[in-house]
Write a protein that holds these residues in place. Structure first.
Motif, PDB file in Angstrom:
ATOM      1  N   ARG A 166       0.876  -1.176   0.000  1.00 46.17           N
ATOM      2  CA  ARG A 166       0.000   0.000   0.000  1.00 46.17           C
ATOM      3  C   ARG A 166       0.912   1.224   0.000  1.00 46.17           C
ATOM      4  NH1 ARG A 166      -2.996   3.629  -1.019  1.00 46.17           N
ATOM      5  NH2 ARG A 166      -4.541   4.577   0.338  1.00 46.17           N
ATOM      6  N   CYS A 183      -4.080  -3.315   6.992  1.00 45.56           N
ATOM      7  CA  CYS A 183      -4.556  -1.976   6.632  1.00 45.56           C
ATOM      8  C   CYS A 183      -5.941  -1.799   7.236  1.00 45.56           C
ATOM      9  CB  CYS A 183      -4.619  -1.811   5.120  1.00 45.56           C
ATOM     10  SG  CYS A 183      -5.172  -0.169   4.616  1.00 45.56           S
ATOM     11  N   ALA A 184      -6.199  -0.614   7.814  1.00 46.22           N
ATOM     12  CA  ALA A 184      -7.531  -0.356   8.388  1.00 46.22           C
ATOM     13  C   ALA A 184      -8.621  -0.503   7.333  1.00 46.22           C
ATOM     14  CB  ALA A 184      -7.569   1.036   8.997  1.00 46.22           C
ATOM     15  N   ASN A 203      -1.695   1.801   8.595  1.00 45.93           N
ATOM     16  CA  ASN A 203      -1.322   3.157   8.182  1.00 45.93           C
ATOM     17  C   ASN A 203      -0.279   3.795   9.103  1.00 45.93           C
ATOM     18  OD1 ASN A 203      -2.283   6.370   8.330  1.00 45.93           O
ATOM     19  ND2 ASN A 203      -2.063   5.498   6.291  1.00 45.93           N
ATOM     20  N   TYR A 263      -8.798   7.539   7.854  1.00 50.10           N
ATOM     21  CA  TYR A 263      -8.600   6.722   9.062  1.00 50.10           C
ATOM     22  C   TYR A 263      -9.414   7.223  10.261  1.00 50.10           C
ATOM     23  CZ  TYR A 263      -5.315   4.770   5.910  1.00 50.10           C
ATOM     24  OH  TYR A 263      -4.777   4.202   4.785  1.00 50.10           O
TER      25      TYR A 263
HETATM   26 CO    CO Z   1      -3.443   1.178   4.893  1.00 50.68          CO
END
Ligand code: CO
Ligand code: MTE
Length: 390
Positions: free
Chosen positions: A74, A120-121, A221, A246
């Motif tokens: 990412r 990843c969120a 993140n 986020y």
């Molecule tokens: Co992410």
């Protein structure tokens, strides 16, 4: 197997001649027959590949460790190409002594080896409003599980000496996106790592070579790659990645913020849409992975009938804190359609919710932190499809 099977009765080409010698591949690659085992992106998800994501092929993996070349990527501004000789890490802000480290400096502090998942969120974010992507690679593949080698962030911060009003740290990336996040000092002094190796070798460029931050159990993140600076401050910075991104918009228009910890989650990786049952009815092995940002996984339950009956799955392999767990459930498939689900219970007693239970609390505006139970419909042919049941 049938008697007279030529695969056993005839001499095969690989036994008729000598094979390749050593050193044909000084850095080895998988068998050519495994070429389908690869990261994949979903082109329509993002406008440009430099600010995009590709996904770990979870349905092709077993055990708990993600091979380096298959860890999802990412990036918000592409992969930075950093010359390790010119790499520097600066510590500044509310410290007694501002410091700059080279890579060699970092490697002279005591090292730690720890396995952690990075999720990843936004993993499963495309599934908030209903079943969408057909494959666990795409619904759940924004996760990898790696053994990191690095120096504890506490050690680095102690060198600089955090002032008494230093309550937050802000790691910053050296890439074009200059990724920044605010992390409370308690977490920074607890289990964060300044890591330079993954699964025994140098970090891959995609994963932050030469140095990334590891923030165990917390959303991906915050794991800043290509780490160049850590500032110590007395309050959070409220940068883009913790305000417009986020955060989780609720049904009432308010947003949850600072939702750092990743809740317990699991998914059945086999069978799944990219990995159907091909052997027909009979003895069948269901397998998948489970993880929690709050500890270990204590139990995984599997259902074949959409949640009417739950069975205890067998967890096999290491059960490490904030690391991926592997589970298996074996049963005798009668060839009739199935609704497969898995449900994780972590060491705090938290039980993975259904998607509807999650929506009842969080609404449908969120992208991040979807840890709802995944359902695969299996038809008589063994083909799997991403579905939802009410
Ligand atoms: Co992410
Ligand atoms: N760090 C920098 N410097 N730049 C980035 O774009 N992306 C973040 C994080 N750290 C990012 C970053 C996001 S959103 C995630 S999910 C993880 O890195 C992904 O890590 P990976 O590429 O190793 O999977």
């Amino acid at each position: 197997l049938a008697a007279g099977d030529p695969a056993i009765t005839e001499v095969q080409p690989w036994a008729n001649q000598l094979g390749e010698g050593v050193d044909v591949a000084p850095y080895g690659m998988p068998s050519k027959y495994e070429a389908h085992v690869r990261r994949r992106d979903v082109p329509w998800l993002t406008a440009d590949p430099v600010s995009s994501v590709n996904f770990t092929p979870l349905h092709e993996l077993d055990g708990v460790i993600t091979p380096n070349g298959l860890c999802f990527e990412r990036h918000h501004g592409g992969t930075a190409d950093i010359d390790p000789a010119k790499y520097r890490l600066m510590i500044n802000g509310l410290v007694e002594k501002e410091l700059v480290f080279t890579l060699q400096d970092l490697k002279r502090f005591p090292r730690q080896n720890r396995a952690y998942f990075l999720e990843c969120a936004a993993n499963s974010g495309m599934e908030w409003r209903g079943a969408q992507l057909n494959g666990c690679q795409f619904t759940h593949g924004m996760i990898h599980n790696v053994i990191y080698t690095g120096v504890s962030l506490r050690t680095i911060l102690e060198q600089a000496g955090v002032k008494t009003n230093g309550k937050w740290v802000m790691p910053e990336g050296a890439d074009a996106s200059a990724m920044t996040r605010s992390i409370p000092i308690e977490k920074a002094l607890d289990d964060c790592l300044v890591a330079f190796a993954m699964n025994g070798e140098a970090l891959r460029p995609e994963q932050g070579y030469p140095v990334r931050l590891v923030v165990p159990g917390w959303e991906g993140n915050m794991w800043v790659k290509w780490l160049r600076r850590i500032e110590v401050g007395d309050m959070p910075w409220h940068h883009r990645e913790e305000t417009s991104k986020y955060t989780d918009l609720m049904a009432n228009g308010k947003a949850r913020r600072f939702t750092w910890e990743m809740d317990a989650k699991s998914v059945i990786t086999n069978p799944s849409p990219q990995a159907p049952i091909t052997h027909g009815k009979g003895h069948t092995i269901i397998t998948g992975v489970a993880w929690s940002g709050r500890g270990t996984i204590k139990e995984v339950h599997v259902t074949t009938d959409g949640g009417r009956n739950w069975h205890q799955a067998r967890i096999d392999g290491p059960s490490w804190d904030k690391s991926m767990h592997r589970f298996y459930y074996e049963f005798d498939w009668d060839g009739s359609p199935l609704l497969l689900q898995s449900r994780a219970v972590d060491s705090t007693g938290y039980v993975q919710p259904t998607k509807n239970e999650l929506r009842a609390v969080r609404g449908e505006n969120s992208i991040y932190h979807n840890n709802g139970i995944q359902t695969w419909h299996i038809n008589e042919k063994g083909e799997a499809e991403n579905v939802e049941i009410s």
